[in-house]
Design an enzyme around this catalytic site. Structure first.
Site, short mmCIF file in Angstrom:
data_model
loop_
_atom_site.label_atom_id
_atom_site.label_comp_id
_atom_site.label_asym_id
_atom_site.label_seq_id
_atom_site.Cartn_x
_atom_site.Cartn_y
_atom_site.Cartn_z
N THR A 1 0.82 -1.21 0.00
CA THR A 1 0.00 0.00 0.00
C THR A 1 0.86 1.27 0.00
OG1 THR A 1 -1.52 1.27 1.39
CG2 THR A 1 -0.08 -0.25 2.53
N ASP A 2 0.29 2.35 -0.49
CA ASP A 2 1.01 3.64 -0.44
C ASP A 2 1.09 4.18 1.00
OD1 ASP A 2 -1.68 4.34 -0.09
OD2 ASP A 2 -1.70 5.89 -1.63
N GLU A 3 0.30 3.59 1.92
CA GLU A 3 0.29 4.11 3.30
C GLU A 3 1.62 3.90 4.01
OE1 GLU A 3 -3.12 3.42 5.70
OE2 GLU A 3 -4.51 3.62 4.02
N TYR B 1 -1.96 -0.48 10.92
CA TYR B 1 -2.08 -1.15 9.62
C TYR B 1 -0.88 -0.86 8.73
CZ TYR B 1 -3.35 -1.62 4.67
OH TYR B 1 -3.33 -1.91 3.33
N LYS C 1 2.16 -3.29 7.23
CA LYS C 1 2.44 -3.47 5.80
C LYS C 1 3.89 -3.07 5.51
CE LYS C 1 -0.02 -4.60 2.91
NZ LYS C 1 -0.45 -5.94 2.39
P1 NAD Z 1 -9.81 -7.31 2.01
O1 NAD Z 1 -9.84 -7.03 3.46
O2 NAD Z 1 -11.01 -7.03 1.18
O3 NAD Z 1 -9.41 -8.83 1.74
C1 NAD Z 1 -8.42 -9.48 2.47
C2 NAD Z 1 -8.55 -10.98 2.24
O4 NAD Z 1 -7.52 -11.65 2.97
C3 NAD Z 1 -9.89 -11.57 2.72
O5 NAD Z 1 -10.44 -12.42 1.75
C4 NAD Z 1 -9.50 -12.34 3.98
O6 NAD Z 1 -10.35 -13.46 4.22
C5 NAD Z 1 -8.08 -12.76 3.63
N1 NAD Z 1 -7.28 -13.04 4.83
C6 NAD Z 1 -7.17 -12.24 5.93
N2 NAD Z 1 -6.41 -12.85 6.85
C7 NAD Z 1 -6.01 -14.05 6.32
C8 NAD Z 1 -5.20 -15.12 6.79
N3 NAD Z 1 -4.66 -15.09 8.02
N4 NAD Z 1 -4.99 -16.18 5.97
C9 NAD Z 1 -5.55 -16.22 4.73
N5 NAD Z 1 -6.36 -15.25 4.26
C10 NAD Z 1 -6.58 -14.17 5.04
O7 NAD Z 1 -8.55 -6.50 1.47
P2 NAD Z 1 -8.33 -5.72 0.09
O8 NAD Z 1 -8.82 -4.34 0.25
O9 NAD Z 1 -8.79 -6.56 -1.03
O10 NAD Z 1 -6.73 -5.65 0.08
C11 NAD Z 1 -5.97 -6.74 -0.44
C12 NAD Z 1 -4.49 -6.42 -0.31
O11 NAD Z 1 -4.20 -5.21 -1.03
C13 NAD Z 1 -4.04 -6.18 1.12
O12 NAD Z 1 -2.76 -6.73 1.27
C14 NAD Z 1 -3.98 -4.66 1.24
O13 NAD Z 1 -3.01 -4.27 2.18
C15 NAD Z 1 -3.58 -4.26 -0.17
N6 NAD Z 1 -4.04 -2.93 -0.61
C16 NAD Z 1 -5.35 -2.57 -0.49
C17 NAD Z 1 -5.77 -1.32 -0.99
C18 NAD Z 1 -7.22 -0.89 -0.92
O14 NAD Z 1 -7.52 0.25 -1.26
N7 NAD Z 1 -8.15 -1.74 -0.52
C19 NAD Z 1 -4.84 -0.47 -1.58
C20 NAD Z 1 -3.48 -0.87 -1.65
C21 NAD Z 1 -3.10 -2.11 -1.18
O1 DAU Z 2 -4.16 4.02 0.44
C1 DAU Z 2 -4.38 2.64 0.35
C2 DAU Z 2 -5.22 2.17 1.51
O2 DAU Z 2 -6.55 2.65 1.27
C3 DAU Z 2 -5.23 0.66 1.67
O3 DAU Z 2 -3.93 0.21 1.95
C4 DAU Z 2 -6.19 0.23 2.77
O4 DAU Z 2 -6.27 -1.18 2.84
C5 DAU Z 2 -7.57 0.78 2.45
O5 DAU Z 2 -8.46 0.48 3.51
C6 DAU Z 2 -7.51 2.30 2.24
O6 DAU Z 2 -7.23 2.98 3.49
P1 DAU Z 2 -7.98 4.34 3.90
O7 DAU Z 2 -7.92 4.45 5.37
O8 DAU Z 2 -7.52 5.47 3.08
O9 DAU Z 2 -9.50 3.95 3.40
P2 DAU Z 2 -10.92 4.18 4.07
O10 DAU Z 2 -11.94 3.81 3.04
O11 DAU Z 2 -11.02 3.56 5.42
O12 DAU Z 2 -10.96 5.77 4.27
C7 DAU Z 2 -10.82 6.66 3.18
C8 DAU Z 2 -10.84 8.07 3.73
O13 DAU Z 2 -12.17 8.36 4.21
C9 DAU Z 2 -9.93 8.29 4.92
O14 DAU Z 2 -9.38 9.60 4.86
C10 DAU Z 2 -10.83 8.15 6.14
C11 DAU Z 2 -12.16 8.67 5.62
N1 DAU Z 2 -13.37 8.04 6.22
C12 DAU Z 2 -13.45 6.68 6.18
C13 DAU Z 2 -14.56 6.04 6.72
C14 DAU Z 2 -14.65 4.53 6.72
C15 DAU Z 2 -14.38 8.83 6.73
O15 DAU Z 2 -14.31 10.08 6.73
N2 DAU Z 2 -15.48 8.20 7.26
C16 DAU Z 2 -15.60 6.84 7.29
O16 DAU Z 2 -16.63 6.32 7.81
#
Ligand code: NAD
Ligand code: DAU
Length: 349
Positions: free
Chosen positions: A130-132, A155, A159
């Site tokens: 992730t970019d975080e 988180y 990562k």
């Molecule tokens: P998600 O939470 O939707 O899915 C995570 C999956 O991992 C689920 O299916 C869960 O069952 C599985 N999992 C969790 N713990 C596990 C374990 N111990 N063993 C096996 N499986 C397990 O997540 P996502 O949003 O699809 O993100 C997927 C990946 O991409 C993550 O590594 C996250 O850090 C990364 N990522 C997410 C975002 C985003 O915006 N969502 C952005 C950048 C990177």
């Molecule tokens: O940048 C990549 C990341 O983006 C991934 O690595 C993470 O897995 C993914 O969850 C996401 O993280 P964020 O914290 O940015 O996403 P989230 O959807 O939780 O929140 C987006 C923005 O909105 C953040 O600034 C917090 C705000 N927010 C979020 C929720 C859930 C609110 O204001 N209200 C809310 O209820």
């Protein structure tokens, strides 16, 4: 080619599984997922009968189980997405994030290393990050692959740590690894705890829209289908040991995004203009809330030719349409119905 995709029942993972099965009919795809609250096999209904697809329920924190899985299968590649992914949950329960994201990744690296036994020809371990990990930007500048790591939430710290282990296994043991760090994804099958699907669901049900702080935080949004395409390109063409940033050049402050979403929702639901925005409620800010993320993905564009395919306005409209026409999916995940089904199928573990 036999690829192990971890976390394939989650949001991004399910798009990656679907993309690889459709784009590479000769590949075998094994999806390893624990099916936590975030994992949902309904995300893969359209591909589950594909003869090249196999689902294994398992936990990456169980090192012995992984060693056995790798012994029984000759995986050529690993695309590792399994993780705890929600920042707010990491604030409530940091330890779970260390165990899954750090220990789970190290277990996978150990299993790949034991299985490949230093014969790395044609092998690849791809870690999805992730970019975080880069921390927070002020009003200027972009994250590049050279930006120093500076994670703030449990988180992002987990990562960042897992990224360091992946690089350490490359440098120490020679495992051919590649890492990508992507910005915020949006699209179908995202669990409604994240901003966009949560707010779509709340608007449908006329519930408050909890905006953290003043809504001024900025995120760089990318359509999940474009992320899956970038993962394909990096998996096949990325250089071993390298990192690639993935982003949409698409920065939005939360409040501007929410206003756009409210306008789209009013139109799609046939409600009077301004109706959804009345649900906006400013709430206490997230602890340690990063101000701004923005990605420079020019390396990926220059070296591997990837660019996003769709504008945010179009992607968001498609996403809203998907959630509105998949009310059953949304009901099932908000009621926990899908989890009860797994307990019957696999037992409660
Ligand atoms: P998600 O939470 O939707 O899915 C995570 C999956 O991992 C689920 O299916 C869960 O069952 C599985 N999992 C969790 N713990 C596990 C374990 N111990 N063993 C096996 N499986 C397990 O997540 P996502 O949003 O699809 O993100 C997927 C990946 O991409 C993550 O590594 C996250 O850090 C990364 N990522 C997410 C975002 C985003 O915006 N969502 C952005 C950048 C990177
Ligand atoms: O940048 C990549 C990341 O983006 C991934 O690595 C993470 O897995 C993914 O969850 C996401 O993280 P964020 O914290 O940015 O996403 P989230 O959807 O939780 O929140 C987006 C923005 O909105 C953040 O600034 C917090 C705000 N927010 C979020 C929720 C859930 C609110 O204001 N209200 C809310 O209820």
């Amino acid at each position: 080619m036999h690829i192990l995709i971890t976390g394939g029942a989650g949001f991004i993972g399910s798009h990656v599984v679907r993309h690889f099965l459709k784009s590479y009919p000769s590949y075998t795809i094994t999806n390893l997922d624990k099916l936590t609250y975030a994992g949902n096999l309904a995300n893969l209904r359209d591909v589950e009968s594909n003869p090249n697809y196999r689902f294994v329920r398992g936990d990456i924190t169980d090192g012995d189980f992984l060693l056995q899985l790798f012994q029984e299968n000759q995986f050529d590649g690993v695309i590792h997405l399994a993780a705890e992914s929600h920042v707010d949950r990491s604030i409530a329960n940091p330890t779970e994030f260390v165990v899954t994201n750090v220990l789970g990744t190290v277990n996978l690296l150990n299993a790949a290393r034991a299985s490949w036994q230093s014969d790395y020809e044609g092998k690849r371990f791809y870690h999805i990050s992730t970019d975080e990990v880069y921390g927070s930007l002020g009003s200027e500048g972009l994250f590049t692959e050279e930006t120093s790591y500076d994670p703030h939430s449990p988180y992002s710290a987990s990562k960042a740590s897992s990224d360091h282990f992946v690089r350490a296994y490359h440098d120490t043991f020679g495992i051919p690894v590649v890492i990508s760090n992507c910005s915020n994804n949006y699209g179908s099958f995202q669990f409604p705890e994240k901003l966009i699907p949560l707010f779509i669901n709340n608007i449908v049900n006329r519930k408050p829209l909890p905006v953290y702080g003043k809504g001024e935080n900025i995120r760089d949004w990318l359509w999940v289908v474009d992320h899956a395409q970038a993962i394909d390109v990096i998996f096949h063409q990325g250089k071993s040991g390298e990192t690639y940033n993935i982003g949409g050049h698409n920065e939005w402050s939360n409040i501007d995004l929410i206003r756009l979403l409210c306008r789209i929702m009013d139109g799609k639901l046939g409600r009077p203009s301004g109706e959804s925005e009345k649900l906006v409620t400013y709430v206490t800010d997230r602890a340690g809330h990063d101000l701004r993320y923005a990605i420079d993905s020019s390396k990926l564009q220059r070296e591997l030719g990837w660019v996003p395919s769709i504008s945010f306005e179009k992607g968001l409209e498609l996403t809203v349409e998907w959630y509105l026409s998949n009310a059953e999916w949304l009901d099932d995940v908000t009621s926990g119905g899908y989890q009860r089904y797994y307990e019957e199928m696999y037992g409660n573990r």
